[in-house]
Design a protein around this motif. Structure first.
Motif, PDB file in Angstrom:
ATOM      1  N   PHE A  56       0.821  -1.201   0.000  1.00 60.33           N
ATOM      2  CA  PHE A  56       0.000   0.000   0.000  1.00 60.33           C
ATOM      3  C   PHE A  56       0.853   1.248   0.000  1.00 60.33           C
ATOM      4  CE2 PHE A  56      -3.784   2.237   0.464  1.00 60.33           C
ATOM      5  CZ  PHE A  56      -3.582   3.254   1.367  1.00 60.33           C
ATOM      6  N   PHE A  57       1.946   1.185   0.750  1.00 57.81           N
ATOM      7  CA  PHE A  57       2.859   2.317   0.803  1.00 57.81           C
ATOM      8  C   PHE A  57       3.329   2.693  -0.586  1.00 57.81           C
ATOM      9  CE2 PHE A  57       6.105   4.898   2.637  1.00 57.81           C
ATOM     10  CZ  PHE A  57       7.230   4.728   1.871  1.00 57.81           C
ATOM     11  N   PHE A  58       3.789   1.671  -1.331  1.00 54.70           N
ATOM     12  CA  PHE A  58       4.301   1.983  -2.659  1.00 54.70           C
ATOM     13  C   PHE A  58       3.184   2.417  -3.599  1.00 54.70           C
ATOM     14  CE2 PHE A  58       8.666   1.485  -2.417  1.00 54.70           C
ATOM     15  CZ  PHE A  58       8.985   0.411  -1.610  1.00 54.70           C
ATOM     16  N   LEU A  59       2.005   1.894  -3.375  1.00 55.99           N
ATOM     17  CA  LEU A  59       0.883   2.321  -4.204  1.00 55.99           C
ATOM     18  C   LEU A  59       0.657   3.818  -4.032  1.00 55.99           C
ATOM     19  CD1 LEU A  59      -1.411   1.236  -6.007  1.00 55.99           C
ATOM     20  CD2 LEU A  59      -2.798   1.077  -3.979  1.00 55.99           C
ATOM     21  N   GLU A  60       0.665   4.259  -2.779  1.00 54.18           N
ATOM     22  CA  GLU A  60       0.440   5.666  -2.526  1.00 54.18           C
ATOM     23  C   GLU A  60       1.547   6.545  -3.081  1.00 54.18           C
ATOM     24  OE1 GLU A  60      -2.186   7.380  -0.966  1.00 54.18           O
ATOM     25  OE2 GLU A  60      -3.047   5.467  -1.528  1.00 54.18           O
ATOM     26  N   VAL A  61       2.778   6.025  -3.006  1.00 54.88           N
ATOM     27  CA  VAL A  61       3.903   6.813  -3.519  1.00 54.88           C
ATOM     28  C   VAL A  61       3.666   7.201  -4.962  1.00 54.88           C
ATOM     29  CG1 VAL A  61       6.305   6.565  -4.276  1.00 54.88           C
ATOM     30  CG2 VAL A  61       5.684   5.981  -1.962  1.00 54.88           C
ATOM     31  N   SER A  62       2.986   6.318  -5.688  1.00 53.38           N
ATOM     32  CA  SER A  62       2.865   6.599  -7.115  1.00 53.38           C
ATOM     33  C   SER A  62       1.652   7.429  -7.487  1.00 53.38           C
ATOM     34  CB  SER A  62       2.845   5.279  -7.885  1.00 53.38           C
ATOM     35  OG  SER A  62       1.700   4.561  -7.553  1.00 53.38           O
ATOM     36  N   VAL A  63       0.849   7.892  -6.539  1.00 53.72           N
ATOM     37  CA  VAL A  63      -0.335   8.664  -6.949  1.00 53.72           C
ATOM     38  C   VAL A  63      -0.036  10.150  -7.094  1.00 53.72           C
ATOM     39  CG1 VAL A  63      -2.645   9.380  -6.285  1.00 53.72           C
ATOM     40  CG2 VAL A  63      -1.956   7.026  -5.999  1.00 53.72           C
ATOM     41  N   ILE A  64       0.635  10.732  -6.107  1.00 52.80           N
ATOM     42  CA  ILE A  64       0.827  12.189  -6.156  1.00 52.80           C
ATOM     43  C   ILE A  64       1.682  12.657  -7.326  1.00 52.80           C
ATOM     44  CG2 ILE A  64       1.822  14.128  -4.924  1.00 52.80           C
ATOM     45  CD1 ILE A  64      -0.848  13.443  -3.963  1.00 52.80           C
ATOM     46  N   PRO A  65       2.786  11.974  -7.656  1.00 57.39           N
ATOM     47  CA  PRO A  65       3.550  12.462  -8.816  1.00 57.39           C
ATOM     48  C   PRO A  65       2.702  12.538 -10.080  1.00 57.39           C
ATOM     49  CG  PRO A  65       4.840  10.849  -7.624  1.00 57.39           C
ATOM     50  CD  PRO A  65       3.498  10.860  -6.994  1.00 57.39           C
ATOM     51  N   LYS A  66       1.725  11.617 -10.219  1.00 58.02           N
ATOM     52  CA  LYS A  66       0.878  11.677 -11.404  1.00 58.02           C
ATOM     53  C   LYS A  66       0.114  12.992 -11.442  1.00 58.02           C
ATOM     54  CE  LYS A  66      -0.112   6.892 -11.191  1.00 58.02           C
ATOM     55  NZ  LYS A  66      -1.094   6.049 -10.575  1.00 58.02           N
ATOM     56  N   PHE A  67      -0.410  13.384 -10.274  1.00 60.57           N
ATOM     57  CA  PHE A  67      -1.164  14.621 -10.194  1.00 60.57           C
ATOM     58  C   PHE A  67      -0.321  15.799 -10.663  1.00 60.57           C
ATOM     59  CE2 PHE A  67      -4.088  17.651  -8.728  1.00 60.57           C
ATOM     60  CZ  PHE A  67      -3.442  18.576  -7.964  1.00 60.57           C
ATOM     61  N   LEU A  68       0.925  15.830 -10.171  1.00 52.65           N
ATOM     62  CA  LEU A  68       1.778  16.947 -10.548  1.00 52.65           C
ATOM     63  C   LEU A  68       2.149  16.900 -12.025  1.00 52.65           C
ATOM     64  CD1 LEU A  68       4.030  16.965  -7.417  1.00 52.65           C
ATOM     65  CD2 LEU A  68       2.446  18.737  -8.125  1.00 52.65           C
ATOM     66  N   LEU A  69       2.460  15.694 -12.502  1.00 56.43           N
ATOM     67  CA  LEU A  69       2.873  15.592 -13.899  1.00 56.43           C
ATOM     68  C   LEU A  69       1.775  16.067 -14.833  1.00 56.43           C
ATOM     69  CD1 LEU A  69       4.722  12.184 -13.991  1.00 56.43           C
ATOM     70  CD2 LEU A  69       5.682  14.370 -14.580  1.00 56.43           C
ATOM     71  N   ILE A  70       0.547  15.619 -14.560  1.00 60.05           N
ATOM     72  CA  ILE A  70      -0.521  16.004 -15.467  1.00 60.05           C
ATOM     73  C   ILE A  70      -0.835  17.474 -15.313  1.00 60.05           C
ATOM     74  CG2 ILE A  70      -2.911  15.635 -16.087  1.00 60.05           C
ATOM     75  CD1 ILE A  70      -2.655  12.821 -15.174  1.00 60.05           C
ATOM     76  N   GLY A  71      -0.888  17.928 -14.066  1.00 64.54           N
ATOM     77  CA  GLY A  71      -1.317  19.301 -13.850  1.00 64.54           C
ATOM     78  C   GLY A  71      -0.353  20.332 -14.392  1.00 64.54           C
ATOM     79  N   ILE A  72       0.937  20.009 -14.404  1.00 64.61           N
ATOM     80  CA  ILE A  72       1.901  21.013 -14.830  1.00 64.61           C
ATOM     81  C   ILE A  72       2.277  20.863 -16.290  1.00 64.61           C
ATOM     82  CG2 ILE A  72       4.162  21.993 -14.376  1.00 64.61           C
ATOM     83  CD1 ILE A  72       3.914  20.990 -11.555  1.00 64.61           C
ATOM     84  N   TRP A  73       2.619  19.646 -16.718  1.00 63.85           N
ATOM     85  CA  TRP A  73       3.142  19.481 -18.052  1.00 63.85           C
ATOM     86  C   TRP A  73       2.104  19.001 -19.047  1.00 63.85           C
ATOM     87  CZ3 TRP A  73       6.077  18.229 -13.771  1.00 63.85           C
ATOM     88  CH2 TRP A  73       7.312  18.873 -13.666  1.00 63.85           C
ATOM     89  N   GLY A  74       0.851  18.944 -18.638  1.00 61.54           N
ATOM     90  CA  GLY A  74      -0.151  18.353 -19.512  1.00 61.54           C
ATOM     91  C   GLY A  74      -0.659  19.334 -20.549  1.00 61.54           C
ATOM     92  N   GLY A  92      -4.501  20.524 -22.735  1.00 59.56           N
ATOM     93  CA  GLY A  92      -5.950  20.431 -22.668  1.00 59.56           C
ATOM     94  C   GLY A  92      -6.455  20.806 -21.282  1.00 59.56           C
ATOM     95  N   ARG A  93      -7.483  20.126 -20.820  1.00 59.12           N
ATOM     96  CA  ARG A  93      -8.030  20.471 -19.507  1.00 59.12           C
ATOM     97  C   ARG A  93      -7.211  19.800 -18.424  1.00 59.12           C
ATOM     98  NH1 ARG A  93     -14.001  18.589 -19.666  1.00 59.12           N
ATOM     99  NH2 ARG A  93     -14.205  19.746 -17.747  1.00 59.12           N
ATOM    100  N   LYS A  94      -5.970  20.236 -18.285  1.00 60.73           N
ATOM    101  CA  LYS A  94      -5.077  19.444 -17.454  1.00 60.73           C
ATOM    102  C   LYS A  94      -5.378  19.555 -15.973  1.00 60.73           C
ATOM    103  CE  LYS A  94      -1.739  23.019 -18.245  1.00 60.73           C
ATOM    104  NZ  LYS A  94      -0.582  23.553 -17.641  1.00 60.73           N
ATOM    105  N   GLU A  95      -5.760  20.741 -15.504  1.00 65.97           N
ATOM    106  CA  GLU A  95      -5.984  20.855 -14.061  1.00 65.97           C
ATOM    107  C   GLU A  95      -7.174  20.001 -13.652  1.00 65.97           C
ATOM    108  OE1 GLU A  95      -5.844  23.582 -15.929  1.00 65.97           O
ATOM    109  OE2 GLU A  95      -3.928  24.482 -15.396  1.00 65.97           O
ATOM    110  N   TYR A  96      -8.219  20.087 -14.472  1.00 65.58           N
ATOM    111  CA  TYR A  96      -9.412  19.287 -14.184  1.00 65.58           C
ATOM    112  C   TYR A  96      -9.071  17.797 -14.221  1.00 65.58           C
ATOM    113  CZ  TYR A  96     -13.765  16.940 -15.423  1.00 65.58           C
ATOM    114  OH  TYR A  96     -14.813  16.062 -15.489  1.00 65.58           O
ATOM    115  N   ALA A  97      -8.338  17.407 -15.264  1.00 65.69           N
ATOM    116  CA  ALA A  97      -8.005  15.990 -15.404  1.00 65.69           C
ATOM    117  C   ALA A  97      -7.116  15.528 -14.250  1.00 65.69           C
ATOM    118  CB  ALA A  97      -7.302  15.745 -16.732  1.00 65.69           C
TER     119      ALA A  97
END
Lengths: 498, 668, 104
Positions: A141-159, A161-166
């Motif tokens: 579970f620990f490692f699962l959680e580690v991988s969620v937040i970076p996705k948020f940042l990657l999409i929100g910053i470098w994405g 289209g509707r990146k913030e919403y996505a």
């Protein structure tokens, strides 16, 4: 072989990246890091086969997990850092390594905040590797959680289209999934109250998070029935279980290419792996009870995802919905609970991972050049960008299950395994799943015909360049993986079986 | 050991595969001009090996009882689903597989040689030969498969090669659309094939052809009964489950072989280069369905209901195609419909097996064999004609017999063969088919007979329109301005400046060879070698029952000559007389329009659009709704943080009062 | 001297307490709020003195506590006035509802 290397190497690379200045230095270190990961993955494969005695030597090590390592973490709560691999894990680690190298190569030209981008990408990979090698539920579970937040940042910053919403939608839905998983894990934990359940360590308390230990215990059936939905739905959200799949289209489409590759290629498989390892293996009675629901939802995902894909106009949305459909095969295979079907599900995890990473890479390359992802605005790219078009076509053919490419072997195994499950409803589900190959053919060929073939749509496209060295390398690497599985699936099948 | 002796047959599909790999990777840059030579050389070796194996097998391979047995070469477990239950990459050597291997490799060789001249100067020359190599490999793998799933694998690969080749001129939207249509229609049929395989392998737990036939055929009846739906004793919706499986597999075959109603892709497939049409859509790929049914013939012969289906679908397709062909004006489309018609013949011959009459098997395979030669010849001649005239339309041709003398003779030979005139090969094979049909079903025989008359009519209509009609020497139209849909000529083609001169040797040689084959292959005593159980049968020479087909054929030829030999207005009048039927047939009975309607209106608008809409608004709407709900709840309680001291004080007071009351209650 | 029953005094102090609370919650003028707080404090004082006198007549702790409260009330009033003056300088008003920036 020390499995923790797989987690340590990305972390070290991340730390090194923090100290480097200049874009080219960052890129080189990132590439070196993921290449070392790839070498490690192959080394693991080789060592694993050696240990298992494949290839004529004396009967190998037949224990359930190899290369185990255990270290007490929170001993009061009986949480250990416990890692080990079996065939499925090795295959998934190999997949992760391939996709990561491809992702780094494709992101060679990211201009803004390059360092942060690669740091986040590598953190994601560390999370994925850790997830696949964990044998302790808490560590998992620990490692699962580690991988969620970076996705948020990657999409929100470098994405795009509707990146913030996505990004927000993706992060919230995945967090909801993780929350459900945690509830399920706690349920398991508190129901493992059997003397002798906890092996190594001090007081030998009754509750444990240890996977092998729980697998040998019989979790009480009532608890199973209660907590199985939490675990399955929680992990299922990661794998686009209908109807919790809506983060996939927006998330994948707004993400930058490397993040899409990772998301679709690996992150969705975290869920599948979790469903298989945690939900189904630890709670078999509940799995059998809920099997009709799982099969039903998976079939809906397959068919409905395929039909929804037909109507999409944006290449990335096409691929995203097609991922929903293909990941339905994974859940179908797991839901059918026959050995062949589960084998097929694992093969589909790997095949789809490679295929969708390749597809997103190709789409990303096209987007970088033409600045549009709309099918109606593209056309005739085969003449202008033959290499990119070729890998696009290969990815498309793999998606529709052409023999010789990995998709076929996986899907066929799922179909055969699903058909073996007796019962009219299951046969109907299998038939519907098979029918999706026609719909897949329709949308893939439509997309290919309109973007790759046909006359050149826009005169401006004539000046565009074909793939650069890094893109070629990424494409070739992924295609090699796809063909290796497609032409000779027996090695993968054996690996999973062991 | 016989098995080891035939091991060399492994090279037969592998050599073209090598061609594909080399030309695919390097054909564009490195090998370019030698691509044709390389591809042709590899296929030449393949053909030689196939012919050698064929000779060896048929001459010396008969078992002790004089029958030809099947041998398995190789035994690679490719993908296993359980102990003993796996997809194996084996090659099967048995009468029809060897025959087909020879036919496929030979015709492929002819097409390779022809393309040396036809596609010369083409920009993507290397890619073309790579695709041809891929196709040849796939088709050879298909015919040599020993395992039904292996055949499915090659089946799909053949479909993919066909897609690539039909869409070869990819910058033409019509070609892209035609390729997509071919792939999707055959994929739909393949779905039936796949489900059929699943059904048949369900309890037999095996995928090899030999084992399947053994377990499901006449000997293993009890297993067949036990298949399928529990509690229904092996029956589903009134038909035995085995029949469902076989019928679905037949659907798969019908799609690939362009039988009604899955035939719609074949005419459009003519968008590809003409040599491709000769190879794929005339002689080899389209007969894959027939081959599949022949492979499982024993099972089909046992299943009466499915045999009836095959019989009627086959003869109806033959008839329908012949009707449509009488009204078409594009030379390649006429030939496409004639292919569909002849395949219908082959198929219904296989459907005659259920009445205990097994000569249909031999007749069908014989017709397949002869048809490959004369149909390939017809297409290659058409290629020469199109090459000369730069148009596919019959109205742009006429009086070509002086300009293309060799082509004229070859075309005439092929037309006579397809019409069933002795002593050409088509006569023998068609006559055998009709003889097999006579005892089974008189109606089918009658329809088959009428269709053979129609065949003669439309083929000679084509012949006379192209080679006679106008006085020779009158300039054939150079208005290449045909409609967009009829392209056999690439935009880059035409670098051969010599098109007004004589046709190159590479294009004439295959014509001659194929013509020779067409003339002489009729005399092979086929039933000596190929019967459904391998035992040599007796060859009955053509007797009195040969007269009706020949008579109807001559009648058809006569009518065609009367109408078309000289330019006149009789065809117009005939068309006027049959106005309704004529226009109906000309529009291909509107079947394409029905399909378009079903796919666009029903599937796209009825299922696809709602699915996308539901996903975006309802399912996603639920998630967004959750988010909005959370935000609304949050908005409604944010008033607690009003920033006003007095409100906070009030809340303190309430809290303390509440706690006090609580504690008083708890402690008393 | 006739003993006034304790409960009468408690009524008075309770009434004062709640009047003070009402004033605290309801008045908009900050000075008025301050006066209400003083009322509350004084009611508590009455409570202490009354209990001291009636229940423990020989001890003096209650009265001592009352003296403390008086002193602290005075100090607190001074601090409160200082705060009010500062608020007035920023908000130009001594209406307590204008000081609501620390909100959602």
């Amino acid at each position: 072989m020390n499995l923790s290397l797989l987690v340590i190497v990305p972390l070290i690379t991340t730390v090194l990246l923090l100290f480097v200045r200049g874009q080219s230095g960052v890129r080189r270190i990132a590439l070196a890091g993921v290449s070392i990961q790839l070498v490690l993955a192959f080394a693991l494969l080789g060592l694993y086969w050696q240990e298992r005695g494949v290839g004529g030597t004396a009967a190998g090590n037949a224990s359930a997990f190899l290369f185990e390592y255990r270290h007490a973490w929170f001993s009061a709560l009986h949480i250990d850092y416990h890692v080990g691999v079996d065939g499925i894990s090795v295959a998934m680690i190999l997949l992760t390594a391939f996709v990561m190298v491809g992702a780094v190569l494709v992101s060679w030209t990211i201009k803004s905040m390059t360092k942060e981008f690669f740091v986040l990408l590598l953190l994601l990979s560390a999370g994925a590797y850790g997830f696949f090698i964990s044998l302790d539920l808490f560590t998992l579970f620990f490692f699962l959680e580690v991988s969620v937040i970076p996705k948020f940042l990657l999409i929100g910053i470098w994405g795009s289209g509707r990146k913030e919403y996505a990004a927000m939608k993706l992060a919230l839905m995945l967090m909801a999934g993780s929350a459900m998983v945690f509830i399920g894990l706690l349920g398991l934990y508190y129901n493992t109250g059997v003397a002798g359940g906890y092996v190594a360590g001090a007081a030998g308390g009754p509750h444990t998070f240890d996977w092998p230990a729980i697998a040998q215990m019989q979790v009480p059936v009532k608890a199973q029935l209660l907590f199985f939905p939490f675990l399955f739905i929680g992990f299922g959200i990661f794998t686009a279980l209908f109807p919790f799949h809506t983060w996939v289209p927006d998330g994948h489409s707004s993400a930058p290419t490397a993040a899409s590759m990772f998301l679709a290629g690996i992150s969705m498989k975290l869920g599948g792996y979790g469903c298989l390892r945690v939900a189904v293996s630890l709670m078999p009675a509940a799995a059998r009870e809920y099997s009709p629901f799982i099969v039903g939802l998976a079939t809906i995902a397959i068919i409905y995802g395929a039909f929804a894909t037909m109507m999409q106009k944006d290449l990335k949305y096409i691929n995203a919905y097609s991922s929903v459909s293909h990941c339905g095969f994974i859940l179908l295979g797991i839901g059918m609970l026959t050995r062949t079907a589960v084998n097929g599900a694992v093969m589909q995890m790997i095949s789809h991972g490679l295929m969708t990473a390749l597809f997103f890479a190709a789409i990303g390359m096209i987007y970088d050049r033409t600045h549009t992802r709309l099918v109606e605005r593209l056309g005739g790219l085969l003449k202008i960008m033959p290499f990119i078009s070729s890998i696009f076509v290969i990815a498309g053919l793999c998606s529709l299950g052409l023999p010789g490419l990995s998709g076929f072997a996986a899907e066929i195994t799922v179909f055969m395994g699903s058909w073996q499950h007796p019962g009219g409803m299951y046969h109907l589900a299998t038939i519907l799943a098979c029918a999706s190959i026609v719909v897949t053919a329709v949308y893939i060929l439509r997309a290919t015909g309109q973007t790759i073939m046909g006359p050149v749509k826009d005169a401006e496209y004539n000046g565009l360049t074909d793939a650069t060295w890094n893109e070629r390398l990424a494409g070739i690497l992924l295609v090699a993986g796809i063909i290796a599985i497609g032409v000779a699936p027996f090695w993968l099948n054996e690996l999973i079986n062991k | 050991m016989p098995n080891a002796a035939y091991l060399i047959i492994v090279l037969v599909p592998l050599l073209p595969l090598l061609g594909f790999v080399i030309l695919g990777l390097f054909g564009r840059k490195v090998v370019k001009n030698y691509s044709g030579g390389l591809g042709t050389a590899l296929v030449f070796f393949s053909t030689c090996i196939a012919m050698w194996v064929g000779y060896d097998y048929f001459a010396t391979g008969a078992g002790p009882d004089g029958a030809y047995h099947a041998f398995k070469v190789l035994n690679i477990h490719w993908l296993s689903f359980g102990p003993g239950f796996s997809i194996d990459m084996d090659l099967l050597v048995d009468p029809i597989s060897v025959m087909m291997a020879v036919v496929v490799s030979f015709i492929s060789l002819m097409v390779h040689i022809f393309s040396l001249g036809y596609m010369k100067g083409e920009q993507r020359y290397g890619t073309y030969y790579a695709y041809l190599g891929l196709f040849t490999f796939s088709m050879l793998g298909l015919v040599l498969s020993a395992n039904i799933f292996e055949m499915y694998i090659f089946w799909e690969l053949v479909g993919c090669s066909s897609y690539l080749l039909i869409g070869f001129y990819y910058d033409r939207p019509s070609a892209v659309a035609a390729a997509k249509k071919a792939f999707v229609v055959t994929r739909f049929a393949d779905l039936g094939f796949l489900i059929g395989i699943l059904i048949l392998s369900f309890q037999t737990k095996t995928l090899g052809f030999g084992e399947l036939i053994q377990m499901l055929g006449p000997g293993g009846q009890s297993i067949a009964d036990g298949l399928g739906v529990p509690g229904a004793r092996g029956v589903f919706l009134g038909f035995p489950v085995v029949s469902w499986g076989l019928a679905l597999i037949f659907v798969g075959g019908a799609g690939k072989s362009a039988l009604f109603p899955l035939h719609v892709w074949l005419p459009d497939a003519m968008e590809g280069p003409t040599p491709v049409s000769a190879l794929i859509h005339a002689a080899t790929m389209v007969v894959a369905g027939v081959y599949l049914v022949a492979r499982l013939y024993i099972l089909y012969a046992n299943a009466v209901d499915v045999s009836q289906l095959i019989l009627y679908v086959g003869v109806f397709s033959a008839f329908l195609a012949a009707l449509i062909a009488c009204t078409q004006s594009d030379i390649k489309r006429i030939l496409a419909y004639s292919t569909m018609s002849q395949i219908g013949y082959m198929m219904f011959a296989l459907g005659t097996g259920s009445s205990g009459n097994t000569s249909g098997y031999t007749a069908s395979m014989f017709h397949l064999f002869t048809h490959a030669f004369f149909k390939a010849l017809l297409f290659l001649c058409a290629g020469v004609i199109i090459h000369r005239v730069h148009s596919n339309e019959m109205k742009d041709m006429g009086g070509l017999r002086k300009q293309l003398p060799l082509t004229h003779v070859c075309f005439l030979i092929a037309c006579l063969a397809i019409s069933g005139i002795p002593p050409f090969s088509g006569f023998f094979s068609k006559e055998e088919i009709l003889s097999a049909a006579w005892p089974t079903n008189k109606f089918v025989y009658g329809l088959g007979l009428f269709t053979s008359g129609l065949t003669a009519f439309y083929m000679f209509r084509l012949y006379f329109s192209v080679f006679w009609r106008r006085a020779p020497g009158i300039a054939t139209s150079h208005h290449g301005a045909t409609q967009l849909n009829h392209g056999a000529i690439a935009p880059n083609h035409g670098a051969t400046a010599a098109h007004h001169g004589s046709t190159p040797l590479s294009m004439r040689l295959p014509l001659v060879i194929l013509a020779v084959c067409t003339v002489f292959t009729g005399f092979i005593p086929f039933s000596h070698y190929i019967t459904f159980d391998g035992r040599p049968g007796e060859t009955v020479g053509p007797g009195l029952n040969a007269i009706p087909p020949v008579a109807t054929a001559l009648l058809g030829i006569g009518m065609a000559a009367w109408l078309y030999k000289k330019e006149n207005s009789r065809p117009q009048q005939a068309a006027e007389a049959f106005r309704g039927l004529y226009s109906f047939a000309r529009h291909k009975f509107y079947i394409d329009e029905v399909y378009l309607f079903v796919t666009k209106k029903i599937i796209f608008n009825g299922i696809g659009r709602p699915a996308a809409w539901i996903d975006k608004h309802i399912v996603d709407g639920l998630m967004n709704g959750l988010a909005k709900g959370t935000a609304a709840v949050s908005a409604s309680i944010k008033g607690f943080q009003s920033g006003k001291v007095q409100d906070y004080a009030w809340f303190f007071f309430i809290g303390i009062a509440g706690l006090t009351v609580l504690f008083i209650y708890i402690y008393t | 001297m006739n003993q006034v029953p304790l409960i009468h005094i408690l009524f008075v102090s309770t009434a004062l307490f709640f009047i003070g609370m009402y004033g605290l919650f309801t008045r908009r003028n900050m000075i008025m709020m301050l006066m209400s707080v003083e009322l509350i404090l004084n009611s508590v004082n009455i409570n202490f003195v009354a209990f001291n006198k009636y229940l423990y007549p020989e001890k003096l702790e209650g009265v001592f506590f009352t003296l403390f409260i008086i002193a602290i009330a005075a100090a607190e009033a001074a601090v409160a006035i200082a705060i009010i003056i500062n608020l007035y300088r920023n908000l130009r008003s001594i209406d307590v509802e204008t000081a609501d920036e620390m909100k959602f």
